[in-house]
Design a protein around this motif. Sequence first.
Motif, PDB file in Angstrom:
ATOM      1  N   TRP A 146       0.826  -1.213   0.000  1.00 26.36           N
ATOM      2  CA  TRP A 146       0.000   0.000   0.000  1.00 26.36           C
ATOM      3  C   TRP A 146       0.856   1.257   0.000  1.00 26.36           C
ATOM      4  O   TRP A 146       1.957   1.257   0.551  1.00 26.36           O
ATOM      5  CB  TRP A 146      -0.923   0.021   1.227  1.00 26.36           C
ATOM      6  CG  TRP A 146      -1.802  -1.181   1.345  1.00 26.36           C
ATOM      7  CD1 TRP A 146      -1.818  -2.081   2.376  1.00 26.36           C
ATOM      8  CD2 TRP A 146      -2.787  -1.617   0.409  1.00 26.36           C
ATOM      9  NE1 TRP A 146      -2.752  -3.053   2.142  1.00 26.36           N
ATOM     10  CE2 TRP A 146      -3.367  -2.801   0.929  1.00 26.36           C
ATOM     11  CE3 TRP A 146      -3.243  -1.150  -0.818  1.00 26.36           C
ATOM     12  CZ2 TRP A 146      -4.366  -3.496   0.283  1.00 26.36           C
ATOM     13  CZ3 TRP A 146      -4.235  -1.858  -1.474  1.00 26.36           C
ATOM     14  CH2 TRP A 146      -4.786  -3.013  -0.920  1.00 26.36           C
ATOM     15  N   PHE A 147       0.291   2.300  -0.591  1.00 21.71           N
ATOM     16  CA  PHE A 147       0.921   3.620  -0.518  1.00 21.71           C
ATOM     17  C   PHE A 147      -0.009   4.501   0.313  1.00 21.71           C
ATOM     18  O   PHE A 147      -1.158   4.739  -0.065  1.00 21.71           O
ATOM     19  CB  PHE A 147       1.093   4.203  -1.935  1.00 21.71           C
ATOM     20  CG  PHE A 147       1.659   5.588  -1.939  1.00 21.71           C
ATOM     21  CD1 PHE A 147       3.017   5.796  -1.739  1.00 21.71           C
ATOM     22  CD2 PHE A 147       0.833   6.694  -2.132  1.00 21.71           C
ATOM     23  CE1 PHE A 147       3.552   7.077  -1.740  1.00 21.71           C
ATOM     24  CE2 PHE A 147       1.362   7.987  -2.134  1.00 21.71           C
ATOM     25  CZ  PHE A 147       2.728   8.168  -1.932  1.00 21.71           C
ATOM     26  N   LEU A 148       0.506   4.953   1.474  1.00 27.13           N
ATOM     27  CA  LEU A 148      -0.328   5.742   2.383  1.00 27.13           C
ATOM     28  C   LEU A 148       0.081   7.212   2.298  1.00 27.13           C
ATOM     29  O   LEU A 148       1.277   7.523   2.307  1.00 27.13           O
ATOM     30  CB  LEU A 148      -0.134   5.254   3.819  1.00 27.13           C
ATOM     31  CG  LEU A 148      -0.634   3.825   4.083  1.00 27.13           C
ATOM     32  CD1 LEU A 148      -0.144   3.306   5.405  1.00 27.13           C
ATOM     33  CD2 LEU A 148      -2.148   3.821   4.058  1.00 27.13           C
ATOM     34  N   PHE A 149      -0.906   8.078   2.236  1.00 24.55           N
ATOM     35  CA  PHE A 149      -0.594   9.514   2.166  1.00 24.55           C
ATOM     36  C   PHE A 149      -1.694  10.321   2.844  1.00 24.55           C
ATOM     37  O   PHE A 149      -2.805   9.821   3.083  1.00 24.55           O
ATOM     38  CB  PHE A 149      -0.405   9.965   0.699  1.00 24.55           C
ATOM     39  CG  PHE A 149      -1.627   9.796  -0.164  1.00 24.55           C
ATOM     40  CD1 PHE A 149      -1.978   8.558  -0.674  1.00 24.55           C
ATOM     41  CD2 PHE A 149      -2.449  10.883  -0.459  1.00 24.55           C
ATOM     42  CE1 PHE A 149      -3.116   8.393  -1.457  1.00 24.55           C
ATOM     43  CE2 PHE A 149      -3.583  10.735  -1.242  1.00 24.55           C
ATOM     44  CZ  PHE A 149      -3.919   9.484  -1.740  1.00 24.55           C
ATOM     45  N   ARG A 150      -1.345  11.568   3.135  1.00 20.50           N
ATOM     46  CA  ARG A 150      -2.309  12.454   3.800  1.00 20.50           C
ATOM     47  C   ARG A 150      -2.797  13.473   2.780  1.00 20.50           C
ATOM     48  O   ARG A 150      -2.023  14.009   1.995  1.00 20.50           O
ATOM     49  CB  ARG A 150      -1.621  13.185   4.964  1.00 20.50           C
ATOM     50  CG  ARG A 150      -2.553  14.088   5.733  1.00 20.50           C
ATOM     51  CD  ARG A 150      -1.855  14.831   6.863  1.00 20.50           C
ATOM     52  NE  ARG A 150      -1.820  14.069   8.108  1.00 20.50           N
ATOM     53  CZ  ARG A 150      -0.765  13.415   8.572  1.00 20.50           C
ATOM     54  NH1 ARG A 150       0.370  13.448   7.906  1.00 20.50           N
ATOM     55  NH2 ARG A 150      -0.805  12.752   9.698  1.00 20.50           N
ATOM     56  N   HIS A 151      -4.111  13.706   2.791  1.00 16.86           N
ATOM     57  CA  HIS A 151      -4.671  14.770   1.963  1.00 16.86           C
ATOM     58  C   HIS A 151      -5.757  15.455   2.783  1.00 16.86           C
ATOM     59  O   HIS A 151      -6.685  14.792   3.256  1.00 16.86           O
ATOM     60  CB  HIS A 151      -5.257  14.177   0.662  1.00 16.86           C
ATOM     61  CG  HIS A 151      -5.855  15.222  -0.220  1.00 16.86           C
ATOM     62  ND1 HIS A 151      -5.118  16.228  -0.804  1.00 16.86           N
ATOM     63  CD2 HIS A 151      -7.147  15.441  -0.590  1.00 16.86           C
ATOM     64  CE1 HIS A 151      -5.915  17.011  -1.497  1.00 16.86           C
ATOM     65  NE2 HIS A 151      -7.153  16.560  -1.378  1.00 16.86           N
ATOM     66  N   GLN A 152      -5.607  16.759   2.952  1.00 18.60           N
ATOM     67  CA  GLN A 152      -6.547  17.555   3.767  1.00 18.60           C
ATOM     68  C   GLN A 152      -6.863  16.859   5.091  1.00 18.60           C
ATOM     69  O   GLN A 152      -8.020  16.522   5.353  1.00 18.60           O
ATOM     70  CB  GLN A 152      -7.827  17.809   2.969  1.00 18.60           C
ATOM     71  CG  GLN A 152      -7.584  18.737   1.807  1.00 18.60           C
ATOM     72  CD  GLN A 152      -8.812  18.907   0.929  1.00 18.60           C
ATOM     73  OE1 GLN A 152      -9.753  18.129   1.028  1.00 18.60           O
ATOM     74  NE2 GLN A 152      -8.774  19.900   0.075  1.00 18.60           N
ATOM     75  N   GLU A 153      -5.888  16.586   5.859  1.00 18.26           N
ATOM     76  CA  GLU A 153      -5.993  16.009   7.210  1.00 18.26           C
ATOM     77  C   GLU A 153      -6.363  14.523   7.258  1.00 18.26           C
ATOM     78  O   GLU A 153      -6.258  13.891   8.280  1.00 18.26           O
ATOM     79  CB  GLU A 153      -7.016  16.792   8.097  1.00 18.26           C
ATOM     80  CG  GLU A 153      -6.671  18.255   8.316  1.00 18.26           C
ATOM     81  CD  GLU A 153      -5.219  18.448   8.750  1.00 18.26           C
ATOM     82  OE1 GLU A 153      -4.774  17.760   9.676  1.00 18.26           O
ATOM     83  OE2 GLU A 153      -4.536  19.277   8.114  1.00 18.26           O
ATOM     84  N   LYS A 154      -6.822  13.989   6.123  1.00 21.90           N
ATOM     85  CA  LYS A 154      -7.219  12.575   6.168  1.00 21.90           C
ATOM     86  C   LYS A 154      -6.129  11.695   5.570  1.00 21.90           C
ATOM     87  O   LYS A 154      -5.482  12.085   4.598  1.00 21.90           O
ATOM     88  CB  LYS A 154      -8.491  12.347   5.360  1.00 21.90           C
ATOM     89  CG  LYS A 154      -9.729  12.677   6.133  1.00 21.90           C
ATOM     90  CD  LYS A 154     -10.965  12.355   5.341  1.00 21.90           C
ATOM     91  CE  LYS A 154     -12.150  13.101   5.937  1.00 21.90           C
ATOM     92  NZ  LYS A 154     -13.234  13.247   5.002  1.00 21.90           N
ATOM     93  N   MET A 155      -5.965  10.514   6.143  1.00 20.52           N
ATOM     94  CA  MET A 155      -5.051   9.542   5.561  1.00 20.52           C
ATOM     95  C   MET A 155      -5.796   8.807   4.438  1.00 20.52           C
ATOM     96  O   MET A 155      -7.004   8.557   4.545  1.00 20.52           O
ATOM     97  CB  MET A 155      -4.584   8.522   6.608  1.00 20.52           C
ATOM     98  CG  MET A 155      -3.916   9.123   7.829  1.00 20.52           C
ATOM     99  SD  MET A 155      -2.577  10.276   7.458  1.00 20.52           S
ATOM    100  CE  MET A 155      -1.393   9.183   6.693  1.00 20.52           C
ATOM    101  N   HIS A 156      -5.050   8.473   3.398  1.00 24.11           N
ATOM    102  CA  HIS A 156      -5.617   7.766   2.242  1.00 24.11           C
ATOM    103  C   HIS A 156      -4.730   6.605   1.886  1.00 24.11           C
ATOM    104  O   HIS A 156      -3.533   6.608   2.195  1.00 24.11           O
ATOM    105  CB  HIS A 156      -5.669   8.691   1.017  1.00 24.11           C
ATOM    106  CG  HIS A 156      -6.696   9.770   1.098  1.00 24.11           C
ATOM    107  ND1 HIS A 156      -6.623  10.794   2.016  1.00 24.11           N
ATOM    108  CD2 HIS A 156      -7.808   9.996   0.353  1.00 24.11           C
ATOM    109  CE1 HIS A 156      -7.662  11.604   1.843  1.00 24.11           C
ATOM    110  NE2 HIS A 156      -8.396  11.142   0.831  1.00 24.11           N
TER     111      HIS A 156
END
Length: 471
Positions: A350-360
Amino acid sequence: MVPGSWWGRGIGVLLPIVNLPKELISSLEGLPGFDAEAFIGVHAAGRQVTSIRVNPDKMRGVPTAFREGARPVPWSSQGYYLPDRPSFIFDPLLHGGTYYVQEASSMFLEQVLRQTADLSRPLRVLDLCAAPGGKSTLIQSVLSADSLLVSNEVIRGRVHILQENMVKWGAANVFITSNDPQDFRRLENYFDVIVVDAPCSGSGLFRREPEAIGEWSLDSVRLCHSRQQRILADVWPALRQGGVLIYSTCSYSREEDEDILDWMIRDLDAEGCRLSAPAEWNIVETVAAASGGYGYRCWPDRLAGEGFFIAAVRKKDGGGYVAPRRLVSPDRATKQEEQRIGSWLREGEWFLFRHQEKMHVLPGTAAGALPVLQSALYLKRAGVPLGVLSAKELIPEHDLAVSTVVNPSLPVLSLSKEEALVYLRKEEIAPGDSPLGWTLVGYEGLNLGWIKVLPRRSNNYYPKEWRILKR
Ligand code: SAM
């Protein structure tokens, strides 16, 4: 010959007058497969055909409740006709994304994809006119897990329904965008496949929606023809050399079907693709007059489905994609964040990242697409939003619960059908002896969402805007 008013005789009795526009009937004369009497008869009879397409990532075969009398749609590996139309809204499996209620003719897209693209390879696919998501859910189901789908809808007011359906479908390799077709010029030569299920005059749905008949006119056909050309010309540069553009409409009109195919082959310098369809499917091959390109027509009097046209063309010129030097860098999760989130996800790269406070989360194979798409388009959703990672815990998103990335070993409270409907109405459900904290609720092995179990009660986290209101 165009009659003034018509009496269908298809089932041996005189049927009531149908107000199909005369200009429509006369314009269809001479088209391959068109039989005016049978066409008028089938509209007069008004028989409704119900079909669903099952989500292979969530279920195999027909859901148990529909098993009696269900028949496979011949050109679909996941489509089934149902003998009647159940009250889908009261089926928790629909809300959990186990199946999509889709008109059968349009499922022929699966064959077009299988016969024109190598689906065993990782592909970049764009569904340009995607809402409410029928074609996108189909495309996602036949792509390999390391492919990616960009599901786009330009009309802002229609993005939410696309988003709802894609969230429920649960796949992680999907990006939802809301861009005008011309914005895709920023992605020159990027896509291997582009699907344009174009806005059209809609005559193919007259049997199912007779109220739309009054809105049809030759002027609207002409207007649609110009709009279709504009959309195709705008998006064409985004297709790589050798890539396939699949064009479809639910219009019977030659101007929106064969004429557009002629125009693509001539003006866009494309090559037509011929498909094979067994004769017993009764899908009619049609040849565009000027270019000799092949199209495929579904007529409701010949098969169990509504009116549909589809054709595929291959791009001759162009090249391969060259990434710009400067791209937006995603805000990648730290090792510590990855560890904290890891237990919520099933095994995988998996590739985990943050966008506008949420983790994706995105599949590792789709990570490279994120900066490219983020730099070029208005991204509404990338992969699966997981939730907000606070100092104490992950506050999970609904999207994670119904996704195919959620860890199957998380605690699940199994509900009966009645309890599941209570949950989907966003009312409180008894937590039983579930552990305190976040718990999935499930129905027939399918996740429906989250509850948070507190001492002696639970909070229901089903999205308010999707709750069942009907009693
Ligand atoms: N593919 C969808 C499905 O299978 O559920 C149905 C798509 S519907 C036939 C056509 C879509 O094109 C609509 O969602 C409509 O909002 C969108 N649309 C309308 N005008 C458009 C335009 N100028 N450019 C691109 N899309 C447009």
